[in-house]
Design a protein around this motif. Structure first.
Motif, PDB file in Angstrom:
ATOM      1  N   GLY A 192      36.986  33.695  35.353  1.00 13.99           N
ATOM      2  CA  GLY A 192      36.246  33.494  34.108  1.00 13.99           C
ATOM      3  C   GLY A 192      35.181  34.574  34.005  1.00 13.99           C
ATOM      4  N   GLY A 193      35.326  35.619  34.831  1.00 11.40           N
ATOM      5  CA  GLY A 193      34.286  36.642  34.954  1.00 11.40           C
ATOM      6  C   GLY A 193      33.306  36.242  36.038  1.00 11.40           C
ATOM      7  N   ALA A 194      32.925  34.975  36.015  1.00 13.55           N
ATOM      8  CA  ALA A 194      32.058  34.380  37.041  1.00 13.55           C
ATOM      9  C   ALA A 194      32.229  32.871  36.925  1.00 13.55           C
ATOM     10  N   GLY A 195      32.011  32.175  38.033  1.00 14.49           N
ATOM     11  CA  GLY A 195      32.038  30.718  37.942  1.00 14.49           C
ATOM     12  C   GLY A 195      32.827  30.074  39.052  1.00 14.49           C
ATOM     13  N   GLY A 196      32.756  28.762  39.060  1.00 17.59           N
ATOM     14  CA  GLY A 196      33.492  27.982  40.048  1.00 17.59           C
ATOM     15  C   GLY A 196      33.711  26.591  39.505  1.00 17.59           C
ATOM     16  N   ALA A 197      34.381  25.768  40.280  1.00 17.32           N
ATOM     17  CA  ALA A 197      34.576  24.375  39.863  1.00 17.32           C
ATOM     18  C   ALA A 197      34.501  23.451  41.058  1.00 17.32           C
ATOM     19  N   VAL A 226      32.918  44.973  31.210  1.00 16.14           N
ATOM     20  CA  VAL A 226      32.878  46.209  32.016  1.00 16.14           C
ATOM     21  C   VAL A 226      33.848  46.087  33.194  1.00 16.14           C
ATOM     22  N   GLN A 227      33.873  44.903  33.808  1.00 14.44           N
ATOM     23  CA  GLN A 227      34.815  44.701  34.929  1.00 14.44           C
ATOM     24  C   GLN A 227      36.249  44.910  34.465  1.00 14.44           C
ATOM     25  N   TRP A 228      36.546  44.400  33.292  1.00 12.19           N
ATOM     26  CA  TRP A 228      37.910  44.537  32.775  1.00 12.19           C
ATOM     27  C   TRP A 228      38.217  46.015  32.501  1.00 12.19           C
ATOM     28  N   LEU A 229      37.246  46.718  31.894  1.00  7.92           N
ATOM     29  CA  LEU A 229      37.472  48.130  31.559  1.00  7.92           C
ATOM     30  C   LEU A 229      37.603  48.988  32.818  1.00  7.92           C
ATOM     31  N   ALA A 230      36.729  48.722  33.807  1.00 12.84           N
ATOM     32  CA  ALA A 230      36.686  49.587  34.998  1.00 12.84           C
ATOM     33  C   ALA A 230      37.678  49.159  36.074  1.00 12.84           C
ATOM     34  N   GLY A 231      38.266  47.983  35.920  1.00 15.19           N
ATOM     35  CA  GLY A 231      39.165  47.478  36.961  1.00 15.19           C
ATOM     36  C   GLY A 231      40.565  48.034  36.841  1.00 15.19           C
ATOM     37  N   LEU A 235      40.472  54.587  37.310  1.00 18.07           N
ATOM     38  CA  LEU A 235      39.048  54.689  36.992  1.00 18.07           C
ATOM     39  C   LEU A 235      38.154  54.011  38.033  1.00 18.07           C
ATOM     40  N   TYR A 236      38.744  53.165  38.849  1.00 22.18           N
ATOM     41  CA  TYR A 236      37.950  52.279  39.708  1.00 22.18           C
ATOM     42  C   TYR A 236      37.097  53.055  40.715  1.00 22.18           C
ATOM     43  N   GLY A 237      37.493  54.319  41.000  1.00 26.70           N
ATOM     44  CA  GLY A 237      36.696  55.135  41.921  1.00 26.70           C
ATOM     45  C   GLY A 237      35.269  55.309  41.416  1.00 26.70           C
TER      46      GLY A 237
END
Ligand SMILES: Cc1ncc(COP(=O)(O)O)c(C=O)c1O
Length: 399
Positions: A192-197, A226-231, A235-237
């Motif tokens: 979810g980008g961040a989170g837990g259950a 940003v995580q989605w774009l850079a992942g 590009l990840y370097g």
């Protein structure tokens, strides 16, 4: 001064499925209101993990902290929790956040599950709450663990933060405990980008963490974008070369008061459910391909699977000789998404020293894994060229 040339291309060690469509759909769903977004996702997550109730939290660590608090309070005993001696540092942070002292049981380096003799010795010392946390989605022998824990009148919390896509005897990891925990954080199988259950089965007191502010929501959405774009491997370097981001490093983060998951993350969780299930299938297929492509002396270090286990293989863990494991820290290995596992057993994390129990039995399995466990990528962004380069790299490795 030596300037290392920046290489943009770097393979990811783990990959969480996200897409432009899921992010846009999540942003639109969020408009229907925070409570609606959260309740919709909680219903989905509870159904997925066969739980009576799911409470979405701001992180997997928070979910584990609340689970430990519930389990400790149910028993009304001294606040001690038993943790695996080798795991992600967040597990220890959750125990600290719950105000517990920490005891450890050893991890069997051949199965990656609890060393049952060590677990029993810990239960005999009187520990009544135990966290069982499968590494990299490799299921543990849950029936044996539960029988032992029940025998001593203790309670097991299932921490399936790394278990997305894995099953044991047909049941999903995350659906096995009376209290289970999953993570929707960065690099997890379902994000979810961040989170837990926190997943509850049985009679527990109500859990109602406070809602997050909308400013935090905006920040989480921006970071997820940003995580989605850079992942991406080409590009990840770039983000991986920024030391302050600490990507690929194991760091201890102290506990923070648990909050409810950001509503935007809850929307992302809803929209990434199906693509995460597909990605888990790819991870399993890729793990099978590694079995065919890697040299026999490397394969000898794969974990022995317990009967009924279908791993989720967030990454493929392999035990190597200390020298081979050290070579897996090279720049070339990093560029291919090959990564060492946790650098030290939990008891050597300096920040938790004040929370450790006095009795400190040795945990040789955890020491061995810290020195020798390496992981290979299994995700769908791995190219054929990467696979060949990893096989070349592994050529010199021994078990
Ligand atoms: C076993 C385990 N438990 C808990 C956590 C904490 O999850 P989060 O990163 O969402 O806080 C992690 C994180 O990697 C983990 O691996």
């Amino acid at each position: 001064m030596v300037v290392t040339p920046l290489r943009l291309r770097q393979q990811l060690a783990a990959f969480s499925p996200l897409s432009a469509i899921t992010l846009a759909a999540a942003a639109l769903t969020r408009l229907s209101g925070a409570r609606t977004a959260l309740e919709g996702a909680e219903t989905l997550v509870a159904h997925h993990y066969d739980a009576q109730r799911a409470v979405l939290t701001d992180s997997g660590r928070s979910a584990l902290q609340v689970a430990i608090e519930l389990a400790v309070n149910v028993r009304g005993e001294e606040r001690i929790v038993g943790l695996p001696a080798f795991q992600c540092f967040e597990v220890a942070s959750a125990a600290v956040g719950a105000g517990c002292r920490i005891d450890f049981y050893d991890v069997d380096p051949y199965t990656l599950g609890p060393d049952l003799d060590s677990l029993e010795r810990m239960l005999r010392r009187g520990v009544k709450v135990v966290v069982i946390a499968p590494l990299y989605g490799v299921p543990v022998a849950w029936d044996e663990v539960r029988a032992l824990v029940d025998l001593y009148g203790a309670r097991a919390i299932e921490d399936a933060a790394q278990g997305h896509g894995a099953r044991w005897n047909g049941k999903r990891l995350g659906s096995l405990g009376l209290l289970s925990v999953v993570s929707f954080g960065r690099g997890k199988g379902w994000t979810g980008g961040a989170g837990g259950a926190l997943l509850m089965r049985g009679d527990f007191s109500a859990v109602e963490p406070p809602m997050q502010h909308s400013a935090q929501e905006a920040r989480i959405f921006a970071v997820t974008l940003v995580q989605w774009l850079a992942g991406r491997p080409w590009l990840y370097g770039l983000p991986a070369s920024v030391p302050s981001l600490g990507l690929g490093e194991t760091r201890y983060h102290g506990p923070t008061p648990p909050e409810r998951m950001a509503a935007i993350s809850a929307s992302v969780v809803r929209w990434t459910h199906d693509m995460s299930a597909r990605e888990a299938g790819v991870r399993r297929e890729n793990a099978e391909r590694w079995r065919l492509e890697l040299p026999a002396r490397t394969l000898a270090g794969l974990p022995h699977l317990t009967p009924g286990a279908v791993p989720g293989y967030l990454r493929l863990p392999i035990r190597l000789s200390p020298a081979s494991a050290a070579s897996a820290s090279s720049g070339q290995a990093k560029r291919l998404g090959v990564a060492r596992s946790y650098p030290v057993p939990l008891e050597r994390v300096a920040e938790i020293a004040g929370n450790l129990c006095e009795s400190r039995p040795v945990n040789p399995g955890a020491d061995l894994l810290a020195a020798r466990l390496v992981t290979l990528p299994t995700h769908s962004r791995l190219s054929e060229d990467d696979r060949r380069a990893i096989v070349d790299l592994c050529g010199g490795w021994t078990y």
